[in-house]
Design a protein around this motif. Sequence first.
Motif, mmCIF file in Angstrom:
data_model
loop_
_atom_site.group_PDB
_atom_site.id
_atom_site.type_symbol
_atom_site.label_atom_id
_atom_site.label_comp_id
_atom_site.label_asym_id
_atom_site.label_seq_id
_atom_site.Cartn_x
_atom_site.Cartn_y
_atom_site.Cartn_z
ATOM 1 N N HIS A 143 -9.446 -1.552 6.975
ATOM 2 C CA HIS A 143 -9.496 -2.413 5.789
ATOM 3 C C HIS A 143 -10.120 -1.677 4.617
ATOM 4 O O HIS A 143 -9.484 -1.433 3.623
ATOM 5 C CB HIS A 143 -10.267 -3.706 6.079
ATOM 6 C CG HIS A 143 -9.486 -4.700 6.872
ATOM 7 N ND1 HIS A 143 -9.352 -4.629 8.230
ATOM 8 C CD2 HIS A 143 -8.777 -5.792 6.485
ATOM 9 C CE1 HIS A 143 -8.582 -5.624 8.655
ATOM 10 N NE2 HIS A 143 -8.232 -6.346 7.620
ATOM 11 N N ASP A 199 -5.108 -2.749 5.373
ATOM 12 C CA ASP A 199 -4.755 -4.093 4.932
ATOM 13 C C ASP A 199 -5.420 -4.428 3.595
ATOM 14 O O ASP A 199 -6.517 -3.937 3.304
ATOM 15 C CB ASP A 199 -5.212 -5.132 5.966
ATOM 16 C CG ASP A 199 -4.255 -5.211 7.157
ATOM 17 O OD1 ASP A 199 -3.345 -4.364 7.256
ATOM 18 O OD2 ASP A 199 -4.436 -6.126 7.975
ATOM 19 N N ASP A 200 -4.748 -5.272 2.825
ATOM 20 C CA ASP A 200 -5.273 -5.957 1.643
ATOM 21 C C ASP A 200 -5.004 -5.239 0.313
ATOM 22 O O ASP A 200 -4.310 -5.763 -0.532
ATOM 23 C CB ASP A 200 -6.770 -6.287 1.760
ATOM 24 C CG ASP A 200 -7.051 -7.222 2.933
ATOM 25 O OD1 ASP A 200 -6.116 -7.935 3.356
ATOM 26 O OD2 ASP A 200 -8.178 -7.236 3.435
ATOM 27 N N HIS A 212 1.664 -7.808 2.553
ATOM 28 C CA HIS A 212 0.683 -8.524 3.377
ATOM 29 C C HIS A 212 0.629 -9.965 2.843
ATOM 30 O O HIS A 212 -0.432 -10.554 2.777
ATOM 31 C CB HIS A 212 -0.658 -7.803 3.211
ATOM 32 C CG HIS A 212 -1.757 -8.200 4.151
ATOM 33 N ND1 HIS A 212 -1.575 -8.413 5.496
ATOM 34 C CD2 HIS A 212 -3.085 -8.403 3.923
ATOM 35 C CE1 HIS A 212 -2.748 -8.716 6.047
ATOM 36 N NE2 HIS A 212 -3.674 -8.733 5.117
ATOM 37 N N HIS A 271 -2.169 -14.105 0.721
ATOM 38 C CA HIS A 271 -2.986 -13.926 1.933
ATOM 39 C C HIS A 271 -3.176 -15.245 2.675
ATOM 40 O O HIS A 271 -4.204 -15.479 3.323
ATOM 41 C CB HIS A 271 -4.354 -13.295 1.606
ATOM 42 C CG HIS A 271 -4.926 -12.508 2.746
ATOM 43 N ND1 HIS A 271 -5.676 -13.084 3.747
ATOM 44 C CD2 HIS A 271 -4.852 -11.195 3.067
ATOM 45 C CE1 HIS A 271 -6.041 -12.141 4.608
ATOM 46 N NE2 HIS A 271 -5.541 -10.993 4.224
HETATM 47 ZN ZN LIG Z 1 -5.809 -9.124 5.150
#
Ligand SMILES: [Zn+2]
Length: 267
Positions: free
Chosen positions: A30, A85-86, A147, A151
């Motif tokens: 992350h 991710d993100d 993604h 979210h």
């Molecule tokens: Zn995420």
Amino acid sequence: MTRASIVKWLSTGVDRVLPARPGVTVLIYHRVGGGSRSQVDLPLADFERQLDHLAQVGDVVSLDAALSRLAAPDDGQRSVVLTFDDGTADFTDHAVPALVARGLPATLYAATKFIDEDRAFPWDAPPTSWAALRDAIDTGLITVGSHTHSHWLMDRLDPMTVDADLDRSIELIEHHLGRRPQHFAYPKALPGSVQAEIAVRRRFASAALARSRVNRPGRTDVHRLWRTPIQRSDGFEFFQAKASGGLRLEGELRSAVSRLRYRGASR
Ligand SMILES: [Zn+2]
């Protein structure tokens, strides 16, 4: 003992005796050097040590290369795919330069609303920018997937909301980065509802969940790729075991804990 350390303690003894498995291990990161206390925010020095190890082993491939391997007959080879991710600012500030310095490819699954609206992620993490992502792609090593836009967890939305959210994310990535995203990761790595999964399969060449398992050629549903989460508290030895496809029991226990935790949440 914390819940995480109990999971580790329970699983390490069993997993140590299991040999590294051939196939594709996909790692989930992350944040790197974000300076927060989050378990998924790794100090830069730890991350660089992990990359040095992976570069030395020499089995890191891009997600696209890994998908080709998964579609081919099992050749007994091992490979590792790095995913993030993100889309926090520390990805482009710290992770990308460390990857580029070692020539290692990686995929970022971007939650586009945060980037497009300059909105902070949890732990007050600032988002990266479209300009920084363009620079990352220009290195030739970084792939940007989706993604979702917002979210939102995909197992509890009506089909129209799912379609609109996925399409917004695709449209923004294509508009700002010049290429349509081919790969998707479910938020919180939770599987979607049946309708959400159909919507994802229709739009993307691959989709990823979490579970510390090796993906085996000829036996993998590429719209349900297993991914192994990397955490700050792992320590180097534990990381090596994860990257070589070990620690399967930890993955099983952790995903059971995660399913319980998010049962009533909406995002
Ligand atoms: Zn995420």
